[in-house]
Design a protein around this motif. Sequence first.
Motif, PDB file in Angstrom:
ATOM      1  N   GLY A 154      -4.860   5.543 -12.985  1.00 18.23           N
ATOM      2  CA  GLY A 154      -3.538   5.499 -13.823  1.00 18.23           C
ATOM      3  C   GLY A 154      -2.337   4.783 -13.476  1.00 18.23           C
ATOM      4  O   GLY A 154      -1.617   4.131 -13.856  1.00 18.23           O
ATOM      5  N   SER A 155      -2.095   5.367 -12.128  1.00 18.46           N
ATOM      6  CA  SER A 155      -0.828   4.767 -11.576  1.00 18.46           C
ATOM      7  C   SER A 155      -1.047   3.044 -11.003  1.00 18.46           C
ATOM      8  O   SER A 155      -0.137   2.373 -11.386  1.00 18.46           O
ATOM      9  CB  SER A 155      -0.503   5.184 -10.074  1.00 18.46           C
ATOM     10  OG  SER A 155      -0.174   7.055 -10.394  1.00 18.46           O
ATOM     11  N   ALA A 156      -2.101   2.704 -10.670  1.00 20.81           N
ATOM     12  CA  ALA A 156      -2.607   1.284 -10.385  1.00 20.81           C
ATOM     13  C   ALA A 156      -2.430   0.582 -11.554  1.00 20.81           C
ATOM     14  O   ALA A 156      -1.761  -0.717 -11.701  1.00 20.81           O
ATOM     15  CB  ALA A 156      -3.887   1.326  -9.709  1.00 20.81           C
ATOM     16  N   VAL A 157      -2.948   0.852 -12.604  1.00 20.78           N
ATOM     17  CA  VAL A 157      -3.206   0.205 -14.177  1.00 20.78           C
ATOM     18  C   VAL A 157      -1.599   0.066 -14.487  1.00 20.78           C
ATOM     19  O   VAL A 157      -1.210  -1.041 -15.074  1.00 20.78           O
ATOM     20  CB  VAL A 157      -3.873   0.940 -15.179  1.00 20.78           C
ATOM     21  CG1 VAL A 157      -3.792   0.222 -16.382  1.00 20.78           C
ATOM     22  CG2 VAL A 157      -5.363   0.814 -14.605  1.00 20.78           C
ATOM     23  N   GLY A 160       0.070  -3.112 -12.947  1.00 21.41           N
ATOM     24  CA  GLY A 160      -0.649  -4.181 -13.307  1.00 21.41           C
ATOM     25  C   GLY A 160      -2.057  -4.602 -12.959  1.00 21.41           C
ATOM     26  O   GLY A 160      -2.451  -5.685 -13.088  1.00 21.41           O
ATOM     27  N   PHE A 161      -2.407  -3.809 -11.912  1.00 21.50           N
ATOM     28  CA  PHE A 161      -3.829  -3.736 -11.641  1.00 21.50           C
ATOM     29  C   PHE A 161      -4.956  -3.385 -12.607  1.00 21.50           C
ATOM     30  O   PHE A 161      -5.554  -2.207 -12.352  1.00 21.50           O
ATOM     31  CB  PHE A 161      -4.001  -2.977 -10.052  1.00 21.50           C
ATOM     32  CG  PHE A 161      -3.044  -3.663  -8.906  1.00 21.50           C
ATOM     33  CD1 PHE A 161      -3.341  -4.767  -8.276  1.00 21.50           C
ATOM     34  CD2 PHE A 161      -1.697  -2.913  -8.745  1.00 21.50           C
ATOM     35  CE1 PHE A 161      -2.564  -5.265  -7.454  1.00 21.50           C
ATOM     36  CE2 PHE A 161      -1.031  -3.504  -8.040  1.00 21.50           C
ATOM     37  CZ  PHE A 161      -1.140  -4.447  -7.190  1.00 21.50           C
ATOM     38  N   ASP A 162      -4.929  -4.140 -13.685  1.00 22.54           N
ATOM     39  CA  ASP A 162      -5.940  -3.387 -14.654  1.00 22.54           C
ATOM     40  C   ASP A 162      -7.246  -4.222 -14.635  1.00 22.54           C
ATOM     41  O   ASP A 162      -8.133  -3.643 -15.766  1.00 22.54           O
ATOM     42  CB  ASP A 162      -5.078  -4.022 -15.919  1.00 22.54           C
ATOM     43  CG  ASP A 162      -4.770  -5.736 -15.975  1.00 22.54           C
ATOM     44  OD1 ASP A 162      -5.194  -6.186 -15.126  1.00 22.54           O
ATOM     45  OD2 ASP A 162      -4.264  -5.701 -17.101  1.00 22.54           O
ATOM     46  N   GLU A 183     -14.660   5.917 -15.858  1.00 21.81           N
ATOM     47  CA  GLU A 183     -14.313   6.808 -16.926  1.00 21.81           C
ATOM     48  C   GLU A 183     -12.750   6.680 -16.894  1.00 21.81           C
ATOM     49  O   GLU A 183     -12.036   6.672 -17.992  1.00 21.81           O
ATOM     50  CB  GLU A 183     -14.743   8.149 -17.001  1.00 21.81           C
ATOM     51  CG  GLU A 183     -14.125   9.108 -17.822  1.00 21.81           C
ATOM     52  CD  GLU A 183     -14.585  10.502 -17.542  1.00 21.81           C
ATOM     53  OE1 GLU A 183     -14.346  11.517 -18.339  1.00 21.81           O
ATOM     54  OE2 GLU A 183     -15.512  10.770 -16.650  1.00 21.81           O
ATOM     55  N   ALA A 184     -12.110   6.803 -15.709  1.00 23.27           N
ATOM     56  CA  ALA A 184     -10.875   6.727 -15.512  1.00 23.27           C
ATOM     57  C   ALA A 184     -10.113   5.524 -15.955  1.00 23.27           C
ATOM     58  O   ALA A 184      -9.125   5.293 -16.305  1.00 23.27           O
ATOM     59  CB  ALA A 184     -10.557   7.331 -14.027  1.00 23.27           C
ATOM     60  N   ILE A 185     -10.852   4.313 -15.373  1.00 22.93           N
ATOM     61  CA  ILE A 185     -10.281   3.266 -15.821  1.00 22.93           C
ATOM     62  C   ILE A 185     -10.098   2.883 -17.094  1.00 22.93           C
ATOM     63  O   ILE A 185      -9.335   2.319 -17.577  1.00 22.93           O
ATOM     64  CB  ILE A 185     -11.205   1.926 -15.154  1.00 22.93           C
ATOM     65  CG1 ILE A 185     -11.171   2.028 -13.297  1.00 22.93           C
ATOM     66  CG2 ILE A 185     -10.833   0.469 -15.240  1.00 22.93           C
ATOM     67  CD1 ILE A 185     -12.312   1.335 -12.609  1.00 22.93           C
ATOM     68  N   LYS A 186     -11.310   3.275 -17.780  1.00 18.29           N
ATOM     69  CA  LYS A 186     -11.022   3.029 -19.354  1.00 18.29           C
ATOM     70  C   LYS A 186     -10.364   3.726 -19.975  1.00 18.29           C
ATOM     71  O   LYS A 186      -9.390   3.281 -20.669  1.00 18.29           O
ATOM     72  CB  LYS A 186     -12.563   3.573 -19.853  1.00 18.29           C
ATOM     73  CG  LYS A 186     -12.767   3.249 -21.392  1.00 18.29           C
ATOM     74  CD  LYS A 186     -13.940   3.570 -22.088  1.00 18.29           C
ATOM     75  CE  LYS A 186     -14.352   3.468 -23.485  1.00 18.29           C
ATOM     76  NZ  LYS A 186     -15.620   4.001 -24.054  1.00 18.29           N
ATOM     77  N   LEU A 358      -0.600  12.658  -4.650  1.00 17.14           N
ATOM     78  CA  LEU A 358      -0.935  11.256  -4.653  1.00 17.14           C
ATOM     79  C   LEU A 358       0.093  10.752  -3.566  1.00 17.14           C
ATOM     80  O   LEU A 358       1.109  11.019  -3.239  1.00 17.14           O
ATOM     81  CB  LEU A 358      -0.151  10.436  -5.912  1.00 17.14           C
ATOM     82  CG  LEU A 358       0.036   9.134  -6.029  1.00 17.14           C
ATOM     83  CD1 LEU A 358      -1.722   8.510  -5.985  1.00 17.14           C
ATOM     84  CD2 LEU A 358       0.530   8.686  -7.225  1.00 17.14           C
ATOM     85  N   ALA A 359      -0.633  10.144  -2.634  1.00 16.70           N
ATOM     86  CA  ALA A 359      -0.152   9.747  -1.510  1.00 16.70           C
ATOM     87  C   ALA A 359      -0.304   8.133  -1.192  1.00 16.70           C
ATOM     88  O   ALA A 359      -1.062   7.360  -1.763  1.00 16.70           O
ATOM     89  CB  ALA A 359      -0.839  10.276  -0.363  1.00 16.70           C
ATOM     90  N   GLU A 360       0.586   7.763  -0.287  1.00 17.76           N
ATOM     91  CA  GLU A 360       0.466   6.172  -0.025  1.00 17.76           C
ATOM     92  C   GLU A 360       0.525   6.246   1.387  1.00 17.76           C
ATOM     93  O   GLU A 360       1.140   6.683   2.215  1.00 17.76           O
ATOM     94  CB  GLU A 360       1.646   5.458  -0.513  1.00 17.76           C
ATOM     95  CG  GLU A 360       1.619   3.816  -0.354  1.00 17.76           C
ATOM     96  CD  GLU A 360       2.562   3.100  -1.085  1.00 17.76           C
ATOM     97  OE1 GLU A 360       2.707   2.655  -2.173  1.00 17.76           O
ATOM     98  OE2 GLU A 360       3.822   3.082  -0.440  1.00 17.76           O
TER      99      GLU A 360
END
Length: 401
Positions: A154-157, A160-162, A183-186, A358-360
Motif C-alpha cells: 500500500g505504501s509503495a503504490v 507511484g510504484f503501481d 492480492e495486496a497489489i490489487k 514498517l521499516a526502511e
Amino acid sequence: MTHTTFGRLAGLAAMLLAGSALAQTLKIGVLTDMSGPYSDLAGPGSVEAARLAVEDFGKKVLGQDIEIVVGDHTHKPDVGVGIARQWFERDNVDMLIDLANSAIALGVTNLAKEKKKVAIFSSAATERLSEDMCNGYGLHWASDTYSQTFGGVGSAVKLGFDSWFIMAGNYEFGHSMQAAMEEAIKAAGGKVVGRLRFPVGTPDFSSFLLQAQASGAKMINIIAGGTDTITAVRQAHEFGLVDKTRRLSNPVVYLTDVHSAGLKDMAGMQVVVPWYWDYDERTRAFAKRFFAKMKKMPTEPQGGVYSGVLQYLKAVQAAGSKDSDKVLAKMQQMPMDDMFSRNGRLLPNGRMIHDMFLAEVKSPSESKYPWDYYRILSVIPADKAFRPLKDSKCPLVAGKN
C-alpha cells in the motif's frame, strides 16, 4: 533369591527409574535449517534463542527440567516430518518450534494434530498454517504472507510504484507469498505486469532479472529468503535495475540478509518486520545476550522462537500440566507480552497477532553503529497487521464470526 530373579528385578527397577526420569523432563524440539540457505536467519541462532528463553523462565517448570533437542530438516519434507514423528512418538518431545520451511511446516502441523502436540511456527511464513490448514495444535507466531505484504504494498503504490513484476521462489512459501502479493497489489490499486518462479539456491538470476527489466515494471518484487535474496539483490544492482523510476522490494527481508548484502545495495528498501533487535531497551537487552553467544544480532524468526518458547512455558506453568489441550487453552487466555510480542494474543485459528513494523533500510551514512540497519517508519497495530478473524478460512472459526 536366584541370580536370574535378582537380575530381572534389577532390570525392572532400572526401567522404572528411567521412566521416572523421563517423566521429569519437559522436552522442546527446535526443528530448523542448521546448515542450508536459512541457517543464518534461523538455524543455530534459533537454538540459542530457545535456550535463552528457558534460562529466563528459570530452567524448570512444574518441578521438571527443561531440555532442548535439535533437528536439521535439510529442507526435505520427508526428513523434517520424520524427525518430528520420532520426537513425538519415541522421544517424548512435548513441543516443537521454528520450522524454517513452509512445506515442512504444513506436514508437521498435520502430525501435531494427529499426536495432539503443540507446534509453534516462527520461521515458516505460509498463511495456510492459520487458514485452510489450521487445526488448533499448530500455532503461527512471528509473521505470515498476509502481514508481510499489505502494509508495504500500500505504501509503495501511494508513492507511484503501481506496476509490479513478481519473481517468486518455486516452493510452498514462494507460492503462498506470491498469491498474497497479488492480492495486496490489487487491493492497493496496483497492477502485476509479469511474474516468474525460480528454484531455491539459484546462483545466477541474470535471465530472470532481464525478464523483469523488459516488463517495464516500476517495482521488481523478489520473493526469496536467505542466500537467494542476497544473490538476487546484488545482481539486480550489478545490472543497474535500481534507479529513480524502478525499485526492488522483498516482503521477507531478514536482518542477516541486509548484513550480508550490505547497506549500499539494500538502502531504501522498505520491509515489514515483526520485530527488530534495536527497537527499545527490552529488545536491546535480549540482543546483547544473544550477541555474546552468537557474535551477531538476532533475526526476526529467532526473536519469535524466544517468544514462543517463553509463552509456552508460561502456559504450562499456569495450566499445571504438560497436557497439550490444557496448555493451549491457557495460551488462548493469556496476553502475549515479552521482548518480541507487543499487544499479542492467540486467536482461535492459531495465529498469534502482535504489532508489526514498517521499516526502511538505512544508507551507509545513516547507520551509526554495527547492525544499525533499520529505521522504523510506523507501527502497524496487531489488529490491523494480520488477516481479520472474520475473513479467516480456518475451519475452526469459518462462519462463526
